[in-house]
Write a protein that holds these residues in place. Sequence first.
Motif, short mmCIF file in Angstrom:
data_model
loop_
_atom_site.label_atom_id
_atom_site.label_comp_id
_atom_site.label_asym_id
_atom_site.label_seq_id
_atom_site.Cartn_x
_atom_site.Cartn_y
_atom_site.Cartn_z
N GLN A 125 0.80 -1.22 0.00
CA GLN A 125 0.00 0.00 0.00
C GLN A 125 0.84 1.28 0.00
OE1 GLN A 125 -3.19 -0.64 -0.29
NE2 GLN A 125 -3.06 -2.81 0.22
N SER A 126 2.15 1.16 -0.12
CA SER A 126 2.98 2.36 -0.07
C SER A 126 2.60 3.36 -1.15
CB SER A 126 4.46 1.98 -0.23
OG SER A 126 4.93 1.43 0.96
N TRP A 127 2.29 2.83 -2.32
CA TRP A 127 1.92 3.73 -3.42
C TRP A 127 0.73 4.59 -3.02
CZ3 TRP A 127 -2.95 3.79 -5.53
CH2 TRP A 127 -3.79 2.71 -5.21
N PHE A 128 -0.19 3.96 -2.27
CA PHE A 128 -1.40 4.68 -1.92
C PHE A 128 -1.11 5.76 -0.87
CE2 PHE A 128 -5.61 4.98 0.24
CZ PHE A 128 -6.31 5.47 -0.85
N ILE A 129 -0.23 5.39 0.05
CA ILE A 129 0.16 6.37 1.06
C ILE A 129 0.86 7.57 0.39
CG2 ILE A 129 1.61 6.75 3.10
CD1 ILE A 129 1.10 3.70 3.69
N ALA A 130 1.74 7.25 -0.54
CA ALA A 130 2.43 8.32 -1.28
C ALA A 130 1.42 9.19 -2.02
CB ALA A 130 3.43 7.71 -2.26
N PHE A 131 0.45 8.52 -2.62
CA PHE A 131 -0.57 9.25 -3.37
C PHE A 131 -1.34 10.20 -2.44
CE2 PHE A 131 -4.99 9.67 -4.70
CZ PHE A 131 -4.84 10.13 -6.00
N ILE A 132 -1.74 9.68 -1.27
CA ILE A 132 -2.49 10.51 -0.32
C ILE A 132 -1.65 11.71 0.12
CG2 ILE A 132 -3.52 10.57 1.99
CD1 ILE A 132 -5.26 8.93 0.32
N LEU A 149 -10.54 11.42 -9.21
CA LEU A 149 -11.76 10.77 -9.69
C LEU A 149 -11.49 9.30 -10.02
CD1 LEU A 149 -13.41 13.49 -11.99
CD2 LEU A 149 -14.16 12.72 -9.73
N THR A 150 -10.40 9.03 -10.72
CA THR A 150 -10.16 7.64 -11.14
C THR A 150 -9.80 6.76 -9.96
OG1 THR A 150 -7.91 8.29 -11.72
CG2 THR A 150 -9.48 8.13 -13.52
N ILE A 151 -9.06 7.30 -9.00
CA ILE A 151 -8.72 6.48 -7.83
C ILE A 151 -9.97 6.15 -7.02
CG2 ILE A 151 -7.61 6.54 -5.57
CD1 ILE A 151 -5.39 6.17 -7.25
N ILE A 152 -10.82 7.13 -6.82
CA ILE A 152 -12.05 6.87 -6.08
C ILE A 152 -12.88 5.81 -6.79
CG2 ILE A 152 -14.28 7.88 -5.40
CD1 ILE A 152 -12.71 10.53 -4.98
N LEU A 153 -12.95 5.95 -8.11
CA LEU A 153 -13.69 4.98 -8.92
C LEU A 153 -13.13 3.57 -8.76
CD1 LEU A 153 -14.37 6.48 -12.40
CD2 LEU A 153 -15.93 5.30 -10.87
N SER A 154 -11.82 3.45 -8.85
CA SER A 154 -11.21 2.13 -8.77
C SER A 154 -11.49 1.49 -7.42
CB SER A 154 -9.69 2.22 -8.97
OG SER A 154 -9.43 2.84 -10.20
N MET A 155 -11.45 2.33 -6.38
CA MET A 155 -11.72 1.78 -5.05
C MET A 155 -13.17 1.35 -4.94
SD MET A 155 -9.22 3.80 -2.42
CE MET A 155 -10.42 5.01 -2.05
N GLY A 156 -14.06 2.14 -5.51
CA GLY A 156 -15.48 1.76 -5.50
C GLY A 156 -15.69 0.45 -6.23
N ALA A 157 -15.02 0.29 -7.37
CA ALA A 157 -15.15 -0.94 -8.15
C ALA A 157 -14.63 -2.13 -7.37
CB ALA A 157 -14.40 -0.81 -9.47
#
Lengths: 307, 246
Positions: free
Chosen positions: A30-37, A285-293
Amino acid sequence: MASDVHPQTGGETRRWLDIRPLARNLVQRQSWFIAFILLDLLIIRAIQTDPILIETWDYIQIGISVTIQITIVAFLLAIVIGIITAFGRISKNIIIYNVSTLYVELFRGLPLLVIILIFAFVVTPGVVDWISGSDSTGQATGLPFLDDFIQRLIGIPEEDVATTALRSRDIDPLWRIMFAFALTYGAFMSEVFRAGIESIGRGQMEAARSLGMTYFQAMRYVILPQAIRNVLPALANNFVFLLKDTSLASVVAVSEISYLTRQYSSNRFRYPEGLLVLSFIYANLTIILSMGAYYLETRLHADRRES
Amino acid sequence: MVEREPIIRIQNVSKSFGRVRALRNVSLDIYPREVVVIIGPSGSGKSTLLRCINRLESYEQGDIWVDGIHLSHKATDINKVRAEVGMVFQQFNLFPNLTAIENVMLAQRVVRKRPYAECERIAREQLEKVGIPEKADVYTAKLSGGQQQRVAIARALAMNPKIMLFDEPTSALDPEMIKEVLDVMLNLAKEGMTMAVVTHEMGFARAAADRVVFMDKGEKLEETTPSDLFTNPSHERLKLFLSKIL
Ligand SMILES: Nc1ncnc2c1ncn2[C@@H]1O[C@H](COP(=O)(O)OP(=O)(O)O)[C@@H](O)[C@H]1O
Ligand SMILES: [Mg+2]
């Protein structure tokens, strides 16, 4: 479930306290996600404090609802078109099969940009002329009922409806290109649905039919639920692609975020600021979408979940 | 025991898959409450014969009547016929996206249009009957083969069929699970269900069959009682077949 716990494994409490596996998973996966946040927070802060970025954001942000509107409406239309066309593609009726195949091949073969231009500058005026009657003298000769209906729909003042004919410039660019997106993605998604339906073994249809279900009941209650579940990742992909492709609507002056960015950046000569805000919006928008999917997918796969 | 009017009447049925002749002029009557076991080597047309009875396969020649309804007629509503004829498959074919009880409820709701509560009540009864009431809320992939096949039987029985067709119901099962499925079938036979069963379980044939039909290369070669089958098999090919499976 409590009854499933083996007494030999014992150390329930110890495993509870041990956060190392969790931490390892967080760092490794999940490091990528932390970096993204973190990056996200940095940009949000800048947008809230920097006066130029505040102005940029205020200008572009108006288009978010348009971008989302195109994406959602076109996607829903594309799902309907895609499912219907998928049935056409597996149909034994040669006319239905060939018509749907021609449609799929055509729309997959043309660049989306070209399809958008065709819909904005050829199809819409053509349809409008056909509905209103091409002489445009005011008294409609084409399909007066539809003419008045569409005029009411797009908000022509009621007292003018009967006397004027529909003109293509009355039609919002947004609606001129909605079908370009819907039909293009409908063609892509028909292939997704077809593959999904064909991935369900023949035995499922036979079992359903042997119980007395009609073909459509078997499709509706047995095949499609499994097929749609199987193609969910592909559908989510298409949704993200569609979201990004809505930027092409800017070529026909639909005021979604890409169009507003280009307008703003060239007027003020602020390309870095504009593109930063634009990328920020798309990425979120795309990250939120991917998480929703992802969430939807795990929910629908209840039967494969560990119990 | 045997009544006069057959509930299934198959007359001179022939069926080809391209150049393969799967059925050649097969005739067979099955009477209410009868258990007919169909045996024969692989590829002899046993499955095809069963599948013609509920029209999962069409046939080119001949006639089939099920409960007085003529299947060859264009006007026949095949879904009505199928609702009265339960089928159990070798590969179970349970719906994997549903739990055991949902599997048993679905067709009741969709085809029989029973109210939800009634569907559920009947489904629980049937799962009880096949001996796995405790697995009602488990998804089918989590069940053993034997349990899956019993859910499949419950799913068919919940429609209150007049006839049950079994196509090698135990062939895909590990040996230790065969008995639990055969026991369910034996009980069903005792209750007087009309059954056509393709199987190589000779123990089942001996215990439950009123008649045994031997098929080879698409033909019905022999129709006899289970006791005669083993004591004096008349046909050379039947002798050969029995020597292989016994
Ligand atoms: N869907 C099909 N397409 C082509 N050939 C088939 C099909 N189903 C069965 N057959 C052929 O028909 C013959 C009879 O098959 P089947 O009824 O399945 O035999 P059995 O159940 O006795 O093993 C076999 O030769 C088989 O290969
Ligand atoms: Mg078979």
